[in-house]
Motif scaffolding. Structure first.
Motif, PDB file in Angstrom:
ATOM      1  N   TYR A 237      -1.326  -2.847  -5.502  1.00  0.00           N
ATOM      2  CA  TYR A 237      -1.222  -3.439  -4.359  1.00  0.00           C
ATOM      3  C   TYR A 237      -0.862  -2.123  -3.081  1.00  0.00           C
ATOM      4  O   TYR A 237      -1.088  -2.243  -1.932  1.00  0.00           O
ATOM      5  N   LEU A 238      -0.062  -1.053  -4.090  1.00  0.00           N
ATOM      6  CA  LEU A 238       0.521  -0.102  -3.155  1.00  0.00           C
ATOM      7  C   LEU A 238      -0.908   0.897  -2.400  1.00  0.00           C
ATOM      8  O   LEU A 238      -1.016   0.768  -1.494  1.00  0.00           O
ATOM      9  N   GLN A 239      -2.125   0.884  -3.227  1.00  0.00           N
ATOM     10  CA  GLN A 239      -2.841   1.108  -2.979  1.00  0.00           C
ATOM     11  C   GLN A 239      -4.278   0.939  -2.233  1.00  0.00           C
ATOM     12  O   GLN A 239      -5.104   1.655  -1.847  1.00  0.00           O
ATOM     13  N   CYS A 240      -4.668  -0.331  -2.532  1.00  0.00           N
ATOM     14  CA  CYS A 240      -5.192  -1.083  -2.426  1.00  0.00           C
ATOM     15  C   CYS A 240      -5.417  -2.086  -1.483  1.00  0.00           C
ATOM     16  O   CYS A 240      -5.669  -3.130  -0.795  1.00  0.00           O
ATOM     17  N   VAL A 241      -3.451  -3.584  -1.793  1.00  0.00           N
ATOM     18  CA  VAL A 241      -3.570  -4.257  -0.418  1.00  0.00           C
ATOM     19  C   VAL A 241      -2.500  -3.984   0.143  1.00  0.00           C
ATOM     20  O   VAL A 241      -2.896  -4.110   1.784  1.00  0.00           O
ATOM     21  N   ALA A 242      -1.281  -2.540   0.562  1.00  0.00           N
ATOM     22  CA  ALA A 242      -1.107  -3.178   1.132  1.00  0.00           C
ATOM     23  C   ALA A 242      -1.209  -1.890   2.368  1.00  0.00           C
ATOM     24  O   ALA A 242      -1.150  -2.308   3.287  1.00  0.00           O
ATOM     25  N   LEU A 243      -2.526  -1.265   2.542  1.00  0.00           N
ATOM     26  CA  LEU A 243      -3.048  -0.390   3.499  1.00  0.00           C
ATOM     27  C   LEU A 243      -4.360  -1.264   3.912  1.00  0.00           C
ATOM     28  O   LEU A 243      -4.657  -0.554   4.906  1.00  0.00           O
ATOM     29  N   SER A 244      -4.563  -1.821   3.583  1.00  0.00           N
ATOM     30  CA  SER A 244      -6.205  -3.160   4.147  1.00  0.00           C
ATOM     31  C   SER A 244      -5.521  -3.500   5.352  1.00  0.00           C
ATOM     32  O   SER A 244      -4.586  -4.709   4.933  1.00  0.00           O
ATOM     33  N   ASP A 245      -6.547  -3.561   5.724  1.00  0.00           N
ATOM     34  CA  ASP A 245      -6.829  -4.797   6.978  1.00  0.00           C
ATOM     35  C   ASP A 245      -7.757  -6.376   6.225  1.00  0.00           C
ATOM     36  O   ASP A 245      -7.453  -6.312   5.052  1.00  0.00           O
TER      37      ASP A 245
END
Length: 311
Positions: free
Chosen positions: A238-246
């Motif tokens: 979540y922190l690496q692939c999800v939270a920062l994604s559009d």
């Protein structure tokens, strides 16, 4: 619970969950027995009345093998782990990625309030999930599935997300996910068949995939060990692939683990007789992108509510 680790609710809570001890868990199933040996010794912690529904006697695992991850609160037999998790969450005792793990459930529920059969040995968990906004909120059901599928894949299980809320291995259902939202909080109910799966006679007539257990595909560690690993990897994912994604990147992330991508399926929508279509991807709002039409130019459509099954 903010310091993480595995906690056993030795006293239990009236109306929420029965008491549980290392001896109880070791006796209920071999997968739990392996964990009790691995995660001890257990240190008693007494939580006072200021902890609301979590007040009582807890045992915290002292083994270094389970240190460093979000809290896993293990409870005895209960109606459903979701109910216990909501009681803790509404008392601000369940931070994001903390979870409740029940040894068994008497009233487990899945989508459409369907019964979730819950014998000891499998995982019946409720995971506090970051609420997020925009695309994160809209795509939460499939994102939770993709994060858990990634964790299982790291364990050697080739899990895929069957839209919108199941996990499959080799076309067989091994897990189901049910998201509930209340007052800006999200809790994901997660049931994983570790040791055994429901037999075909107990499945609903229109089930989309046969059931299976992880043990059918490889070695399964203890139930607590596996769940703790999945939560840790899910948090990292979540922190690496999800939270920062559009929204576009999120849909691509889920598509990596999307079951039946490119396959023709039978689609059932509410009030319709169903139709054939091919899965072509995931929309940026979490809907399933389909191409309908057997010959000539196809019709693009997005499914937001309904079910799919292979032809």
């Amino acid at each position: 619970f903010e310091n993480g680790g595995v906690w056993l609710w030795e006293s239990g809570g009236p109306g929420l969950a029965g008491p549980v001890s290392p001896a109880d868990l070791a006796a209920c199933h071999p997968l739990w027995a392996a964990d009790m040996a691995r995660l001890g010794p257990w240190r008693p912690v007494e939580l006072g009345a200021e902890h609301g529904p979590a007040a009582g006697r807890w045992l915290r695992g002292e083994s270094p093998v389970q240190a460093g991850g979000p809290a896993v609160l293990v409870v005895g037999p209960c109606a459903t782990s979701l109910d216990a998790a909501w009681a803790f969450a509404e008392a601000c005792l369940l931070p994001p990625f903390a979870s409740v793990l029940a040894v068994s459930q008497t009233s487990g529920r899945g989508q459409m309030r369907r019964e979730w059969i819950s014998p000891p040995g499998n995982i019946y968990a409720a995971l506090s999930w970051p609420a997020g906004e925009g695309a994160l909120a809209a795509m939460a059901p499939v994102v939770v599935g993709a994060c858990l599928a990634d964790g299982l894949y790291g364990r050697g299980f080739a899990a895929k997300v069957k839209w919108p809320n199941d996990l499959l291995i080799e076309g067989r259902k091994v897990a189901g996910i049910l998201l509930e939202e209340r007052h800006g909080r999200i809790v994901a109910g997660v049931g994983i068949n570790c040791a055994e799966a429901p037999d075909a006679a107990s499945l609903r007539r229109d089930h989309a995939a046969p059931a299976a257990a992880l043990a059918d595909f490889g070695e399964v560690p203890g139930a607590v060990t596996l769940w703790s690993e999945l939560v840790k990897s899910g948090q990292t994912c979540y922190l690496q692939c999800v939270a920062l994604s559009d929204s576009s990147a999120l849909s691509r992330f889920v598509e990596r683990r999307l079951a039946w991508l490119g396959r023709e399926v039978f689609v059932r929508e509410s009030g319709s007789d169903g139709f054939r279509a091919r899965i072509v991807g995931l929309a940026e709002d979490g809907g399933l992108r389909l191409l309908r039409g057997e010959s000539g130019p196809g019709q693009d459509l997005t499914l937001h509510c309904g079910s799919i099954s292979l032809l």
